[in-house]
Every structure is written in structure tokens, then in C-alpha cells.
Design a protein around this motif. Sequence first.
Motif, PDB file in Angstrom:
ATOM      1  N   GLY A 121      -6.989   9.855  -4.562  1.00 25.89           N
ATOM      2  CA  GLY A 121      -6.666   8.475  -4.740  1.00 25.89           C
ATOM      3  C   GLY A 121      -6.341   7.549  -3.843  1.00 25.89           C
ATOM      4  O   GLY A 121      -6.472   6.279  -4.100  1.00 25.89           O
ATOM      5  N   GLN A 122      -5.896   7.790  -2.550  1.00 29.56           N
ATOM      6  CA  GLN A 122      -5.438   7.088  -1.454  1.00 29.56           C
ATOM      7  C   GLN A 122      -6.917   6.366  -0.964  1.00 29.56           C
ATOM      8  O   GLN A 122      -6.836   5.259  -0.218  1.00 29.56           O
ATOM      9  CB  GLN A 122      -5.135   7.776  -0.374  1.00 29.56           C
ATOM     10  CG  GLN A 122      -3.609   8.167  -0.858  1.00 29.56           C
ATOM     11  CD  GLN A 122      -3.012   8.993   0.278  1.00 29.56           C
ATOM     12  OE1 GLN A 122      -3.228   9.085   1.296  1.00 29.56           O
ATOM     13  NE2 GLN A 122      -1.858   9.188  -0.108  1.00 29.56           N
ATOM     14  N   THR A 157     -11.735   4.645 -13.092  1.00 28.83           N
ATOM     15  CA  THR A 157     -10.902   5.788 -12.978  1.00 28.83           C
ATOM     16  C   THR A 157     -11.027   7.037 -14.150  1.00 28.83           C
ATOM     17  O   THR A 157     -10.988   8.057 -13.844  1.00 28.83           O
ATOM     18  CB  THR A 157      -9.355   5.325 -13.284  1.00 28.83           C
ATOM     19  OG1 THR A 157      -9.381   4.676 -14.822  1.00 28.83           O
ATOM     20  CG2 THR A 157      -9.148   4.150 -12.177  1.00 28.83           C
ATOM     21  N   LEU A 172       0.042   9.308  -4.692  1.00 28.90           N
ATOM     22  CA  LEU A 172      -1.352   9.688  -4.858  1.00 28.90           C
ATOM     23  C   LEU A 172      -1.761  10.569  -3.849  1.00 28.90           C
ATOM     24  O   LEU A 172      -1.463  10.757  -2.841  1.00 28.90           O
ATOM     25  CB  LEU A 172      -2.357   8.511  -4.903  1.00 28.90           C
ATOM     26  CG  LEU A 172      -2.044   7.576  -6.066  1.00 28.90           C
ATOM     27  CD1 LEU A 172      -3.287   6.429  -5.926  1.00 28.90           C
ATOM     28  CD2 LEU A 172      -2.022   8.204  -7.448  1.00 28.90           C
ATOM     29  N   LEU A 185       2.487   1.690  -3.493  1.00 26.22           N
ATOM     30  CA  LEU A 185       1.656   2.091  -4.668  1.00 26.22           C
ATOM     31  C   LEU A 185       0.842   3.412  -4.548  1.00 26.22           C
ATOM     32  O   LEU A 185       0.652   4.297  -5.505  1.00 26.22           O
ATOM     33  CB  LEU A 185       0.478   0.860  -4.865  1.00 26.22           C
ATOM     34  CG  LEU A 185       0.837  -0.277  -5.503  1.00 26.22           C
ATOM     35  CD1 LEU A 185      -0.218  -1.425  -5.337  1.00 26.22           C
ATOM     36  CD2 LEU A 185       1.485  -0.309  -6.757  1.00 26.22           C
ATOM     37  N   PHE A 186       0.549   3.649  -3.299  1.00 27.38           N
ATOM     38  CA  PHE A 186      -0.297   4.817  -2.916  1.00 27.38           C
ATOM     39  C   PHE A 186       0.494   6.347  -2.530  1.00 27.38           C
ATOM     40  O   PHE A 186      -0.359   7.091  -2.201  1.00 27.38           O
ATOM     41  CB  PHE A 186      -1.427   4.501  -2.353  1.00 27.38           C
ATOM     42  CG  PHE A 186      -2.582   3.430  -2.874  1.00 27.38           C
ATOM     43  CD1 PHE A 186      -3.380   3.774  -3.537  1.00 27.38           C
ATOM     44  CD2 PHE A 186      -2.113   2.147  -2.425  1.00 27.38           C
ATOM     45  CE1 PHE A 186      -4.265   3.018  -4.068  1.00 27.38           C
ATOM     46  CE2 PHE A 186      -3.056   1.273  -2.933  1.00 27.38           C
ATOM     47  CZ  PHE A 186      -3.919   1.711  -4.063  1.00 27.38           C
ATOM     48  N   GLN A 219      -4.004   8.005 -11.207  1.00 27.84           N
ATOM     49  CA  GLN A 219      -3.041   9.198 -10.944  1.00 27.84           C
ATOM     50  C   GLN A 219      -3.474  10.179 -11.994  1.00 27.84           C
ATOM     51  O   GLN A 219      -3.426  11.511 -11.705  1.00 27.84           O
ATOM     52  CB  GLN A 219      -1.807   9.127 -10.842  1.00 27.84           C
ATOM     53  CG  GLN A 219      -0.696  10.038 -10.245  1.00 27.84           C
ATOM     54  CD  GLN A 219       0.454   9.594 -10.250  1.00 27.84           C
ATOM     55  OE1 GLN A 219       1.095   8.389 -10.285  1.00 27.84           O
ATOM     56  NE2 GLN A 219       1.677  10.465  -9.786  1.00 27.84           N
ATOM     57  N   TRP A 268      -8.748   4.542  -2.771  1.00 30.02           N
ATOM     58  CA  TRP A 268      -8.819   3.514  -3.460  1.00 30.02           C
ATOM     59  C   TRP A 268      -7.813   2.331  -2.992  1.00 30.02           C
ATOM     60  O   TRP A 268      -7.718   1.111  -3.438  1.00 30.02           O
ATOM     61  CB  TRP A 268      -8.458   3.372  -4.976  1.00 30.02           C
ATOM     62  CG  TRP A 268      -9.263   4.338  -5.634  1.00 30.02           C
ATOM     63  CD1 TRP A 268      -9.908   5.526  -5.581  1.00 30.02           C
ATOM     64  CD2 TRP A 268      -9.985   3.867  -6.873  1.00 30.02           C
ATOM     65  NE1 TRP A 268     -10.662   5.878  -6.517  1.00 30.02           N
ATOM     66  CE2 TRP A 268     -10.948   4.855  -7.436  1.00 30.02           C
ATOM     67  CE3 TRP A 268      -9.885   2.703  -7.839  1.00 30.02           C
ATOM     68  CZ2 TRP A 268     -11.464   4.945  -8.677  1.00 30.02           C
ATOM     69  CZ3 TRP A 268     -10.543   2.589  -8.950  1.00 30.02           C
ATOM     70  CH2 TRP A 268     -11.440   3.819  -9.343  1.00 30.02           C
ATOM     71  N   THR A 290       0.826  -1.374   0.021  1.00 30.09           N
ATOM     72  CA  THR A 290      -0.034  -0.219  -0.071  1.00 30.09           C
ATOM     73  C   THR A 290       1.014   1.270   0.102  1.00 30.09           C
ATOM     74  O   THR A 290       0.759   2.298  -0.638  1.00 30.09           O
ATOM     75  CB  THR A 290      -0.998  -0.202   1.102  1.00 30.09           C
ATOM     76  OG1 THR A 290      -1.598  -1.252   0.948  1.00 30.09           O
ATOM     77  CG2 THR A 290      -1.765   1.336   1.178  1.00 30.09           C
ATOM     78  N   THR A 307      -3.110   2.129 -10.762  1.00 31.27           N
ATOM     79  CA  THR A 307      -2.818   3.383 -10.014  1.00 31.27           C
ATOM     80  C   THR A 307      -2.371   4.451 -10.825  1.00 31.27           C
ATOM     81  O   THR A 307      -2.516   5.495 -10.694  1.00 31.27           O
ATOM     82  CB  THR A 307      -1.655   3.140  -8.831  1.00 31.27           C
ATOM     83  OG1 THR A 307      -0.792   2.651  -9.366  1.00 31.27           O
ATOM     84  CG2 THR A 307      -2.571   2.019  -7.855  1.00 31.27           C
ATOM     85  N   LEU A 330      -7.637  -1.659  -4.261  1.00 31.76           N
ATOM     86  CA  LEU A 330      -6.625  -2.059  -5.024  1.00 31.76           C
ATOM     87  C   LEU A 330      -5.650  -2.990  -4.341  1.00 31.76           C
ATOM     88  O   LEU A 330      -5.049  -3.880  -4.684  1.00 31.76           O
ATOM     89  CB  LEU A 330      -5.882  -1.134  -5.451  1.00 31.76           C
ATOM     90  CG  LEU A 330      -6.727  -0.039  -6.561  1.00 31.76           C
ATOM     91  CD1 LEU A 330      -5.776   1.104  -7.099  1.00 31.76           C
ATOM     92  CD2 LEU A 330      -7.544  -0.872  -7.502  1.00 31.76           C
TER      93      LEU A 330
END
Length: 227
Positions: free
Chosen positions: A66-67, A113, A62, A58-59, A224, A69, A55, A220, A73
Motif C-alpha cells: 500500500g505504501q 484498488t 498500510l 495516511l500511509f 487497505q 501508492w 504521507t 487509502t 495519493l
Amino acid sequence: MTLSFFDQFMSPTKFGLPLISLALILPWILFPTPTKKWSNNRITSLQTWVIMNITKQLFSPLNITGQKWALVLSSLIIFLMTLNLMGLLPYTFTPTTQLSMNMALAVPLWLSTVLLGLRTQPTSSLGHLLPEGTPTPLIPPLVIIETISLFIRPIALGVRLTANLTAGHLLMQLIATAAIVLLPMMPTTALLTFIILILLTLLEVAVAMIQAYVFVLLLTLYLQENI
């Protein structure tokens, strides 16, 4: 009766019921349920550590939108990774070798998205179809090309995951068949072939994890662009 190598990618059935549903449910049963305790068993601690690191990786680029998600994800990457790894076990079926399933995962998430971008910042989302400073004669073909590339994204997601896993499974079966055939005739060559099979299996373990990571990483990146 001669069987095709591609028979292993057919969804098995028992009493007329597809067993792909059982294969999809099994990963969730294997993962233990976290508790409110600070210290759990080693399996739960390892699971929490892996999910936290995935996590964070990937995030972190963002923003807050976006976080949101992260739960969806992160669950998806654990789900795909487990399915891919379980498919390497003997007498198992890999659901992620089915293009229909991968497309069923890729298309709704990609479309979400895109719709999120059109709802929150429509000007910026539509601006990706036409780079700034484009000469006037190139505007119509460039818009068409960018639109096609936009709609190819979910197809690329599904096909990439399917093709990599299918190719790896086929190669493993070919090498295993060659080792069995060569064993009575050339034992030394069969031993070398078996060693190659072991190395290829280790490679496929890495591919199974990497492809799940790449699938979610691309989602992601698409997210973004639209937040």
C-alpha cells in the motif's frame, strides 16, 4: 438580466476554449520544485514538511504494497487542496465543483484498488461481500447489498466533494448578496452579515482542506481492504 446563483459553477470559456484546463495546470506551477540542497527557502521547506506529515498520517497503517501508492495519493491531496483553496479567491473558478471531474478522479482510483485486491488476494477481496457467519437465507440479499455498496463508493467520493464545495460557495454568495442589498437600508445588519461572511469564509478554508483529506483518506481505506 437575472443570473442564477449556479452560473458560478459553469466552466468559463475564452475564445471557445474551456478555462478549466488552465485552472488544473495552475496548482502545479505554484509549487516550487525541490532541489538537492539540505536547506531550501521557507516555501519549499513548508511544502516538504506538509507532504511528509500527510504521507505519514495516511500511509502508516498500510503495508509495503500500500505504501507504493504514497506518491500518487500524496500528489492528489496536494492537488485537490490547492484547487479547493484557489476557488475561494475572487474571480476564480473551482474545478472540483464539477461532478464530472471528481468522478473522473474517483472511479479510476477506486477501480485500481478493487483490481489490485482481486489480483493479489481474490479470496479475501470477495469475502468482503459476505461476512462470516451469515445465515443461509440471508446470503443472496446480503451479497446483492454488499455489491451495490461496493459500486456506490466512487459515486459517494465524487458527490461528497462536489456537494460540500458547491454548498459552501452558494452559501457564501447568498450571504454576500444579502450584505450588499442590506447596506443602504440597514447598515448595522449589513455589518453583522459581513462579519458572518468572514467567519463563513474561514470555515470554507477549513472545509476545502478537510474535503481533500477525506477524499484521499477514504481511498487509502479502500486500498487497505484490498492489500
